[in-house]
Design a protein around this motif. Sequence first.
Motif, mmCIF file in Angstrom:
data_model
loop_
_atom_site.group_PDB
_atom_site.id
_atom_site.type_symbol
_atom_site.label_atom_id
_atom_site.label_comp_id
_atom_site.label_asym_id
_atom_site.label_seq_id
_atom_site.Cartn_x
_atom_site.Cartn_y
_atom_site.Cartn_z
ATOM 1 N N ILE A 53 0.827 -1.207 0.000
ATOM 2 C CA ILE A 53 0.000 0.000 0.000
ATOM 3 C C ILE A 53 0.863 1.259 0.000
ATOM 4 N N PHE A 54 1.848 1.305 0.899
ATOM 5 C CA PHE A 54 2.652 2.518 1.059
ATOM 6 C C PHE A 54 3.542 2.764 -0.159
ATOM 7 N N TYR A 55 4.389 1.802 -0.480
ATOM 8 C CA TYR A 55 5.336 1.994 -1.579
ATOM 9 C C TYR A 55 4.657 1.844 -2.940
ATOM 10 N N GLY A 56 3.587 1.062 -2.986
ATOM 11 C CA GLY A 56 2.836 0.953 -4.237
ATOM 12 C C GLY A 56 2.208 2.270 -4.643
ATOM 13 N N SER A 57 1.714 3.015 -3.646
ATOM 14 C CA SER A 57 1.125 4.329 -3.933
ATOM 15 C C SER A 57 2.168 5.281 -4.504
ATOM 16 N N ARG B 292 4.465 6.978 -11.989
ATOM 17 C CA ARG B 292 4.066 6.589 -13.348
ATOM 18 C C ARG B 292 5.273 6.201 -14.206
ATOM 19 N N ARG B 293 6.074 5.304 -13.659
ATOM 20 C CA ARG B 293 7.236 4.816 -14.400
ATOM 21 C C ARG B 293 7.125 3.314 -14.633
ATOM 22 N N TRP B 294 7.762 2.873 -15.705
ATOM 23 C CA TRP B 294 7.824 1.446 -15.976
ATOM 24 C C TRP B 294 8.754 0.792 -14.965
ATOM 25 N N GLU C 169 21.151 -1.620 -8.202
ATOM 26 C CA GLU C 169 20.999 -1.455 -9.639
ATOM 27 C C GLU C 169 19.676 -0.793 -10.022
ATOM 28 N N GLY C 170 18.712 -0.783 -9.102
ATOM 29 C CA GLY C 170 17.389 -0.268 -9.432
ATOM 30 C C GLY C 170 16.847 0.678 -8.381
ATOM 31 N N SER C 171 15.542 0.578 -8.120
ATOM 32 C CA SER C 171 14.843 1.507 -7.237
ATOM 33 C C SER C 171 14.432 0.823 -5.943
ATOM 34 N N ARG C 172 14.697 1.474 -4.811
ATOM 35 C CA ARG C 172 14.285 0.941 -3.514
ATOM 36 C C ARG C 172 12.768 0.928 -3.383
ATOM 37 N N VAL C 173 12.120 1.974 -3.880
ATOM 38 C CA VAL C 173 10.659 2.046 -3.810
ATOM 39 C C VAL C 173 10.026 0.924 -4.624
ATOM 40 N N GLU C 174 10.554 0.689 -5.818
ATOM 41 C CA GLU C 174 10.037 -0.391 -6.654
ATOM 42 C C GLU C 174 10.236 -1.744 -5.970
#
Length: 340
Positions: free
Chosen positions: A57-61, A67-69, A187-192
């Motif tokens: 819920i938190f990081y998905g929001s 709005r990134r792939w 290599e990527g995003s912590r939020v993702e």
Amino acid sequence: MGGWEWLRSKKTVAGLVLGQFVSILITSTGFSSSQLSQRGINAPTSQSFLNYFLLAIFYGSILVHRRRWLQKKWFYYVMLAIVDVEANYLVVKAYQYTSFTSVMLLDCCTIPFVIFLTWMFLKTKYGYRKFAGVAICIAGLVLVVFSDVHSSDRAGGPNPVKGDLLVIAGSMLYAVSNVTEEFIVKEGSRVELMAMLGFFGALISACQISILERNELKSVRWTTGAVLPFVGFALAMFLFYSTVPVILKICGSAMLNLSLLTSDMWAVLIRIFAYHQKVDWMYFLAFAAVAAGLFIYSGVFKEDKTQSTSNEQYDKERNGEVGIDNSVVRSHTATGSFYM
């Protein structure tokens, strides 16, 4: 350049402080789990579900708002979620068959597994001082085990061999989860990472609950005394999972798992000051050993500066780590197990 130059490194200090923060969180989850167990609530997957749901819920929001792939393929997160959920389940399940002492000792298997995986797949370099720091930390934990044996924890459990095998299997899965998270977050995003782990973790946990814990949940009387530890556990795990990627990016998997070894020491302090219980003197010696091991492992000494320019550049790209590869921990738990 002084021998203790590492003290001037903000990343090193931040890694040590955050490592102890997640260690305290793991301690709090252990006390929450014990409270639930005393009330006859044995549903570890259900406890994990609420944590994964909060992450989703938190990081998905945040992820939807950006709005990134996705930077990584979705099936990587599915595999990571399966490993993470089952690692938690196996270690908690082991408590039904073997003693607390055995779980604590064998859960250290995560550290050599992490070192091997990071050396094999992430090409992390380790020096002699790193191995010395690891050895001192593990020696400190062994002192805790001896203290437990010396005092009261002499029960072997109904099926120690089965329990020990479950702990070892869970430790291996924790190592895979930690190293995979380290690779993704660097290599990527912590939020993702948190959003996808939360989404797929909640989905997998829900399926497992419907198969293994549905009847258990139906029989629970959800009084205030049961709800508060359940929610407290989920919130602590949410903070733990949110902090772990930061530690992984700063210090790596091994440093995380070593930090989680102090969770038992924090539990001792709670027993002393909150419950006014007496503890064996070996606990204090163990705490000093683990602390010394962490300082040695995270230290950047003068001898380490003799590496070639190419190696220095490589280490800078690895966030300044000379021989550093995280663990969980946690979780903590990691460490350590997340449910220790």
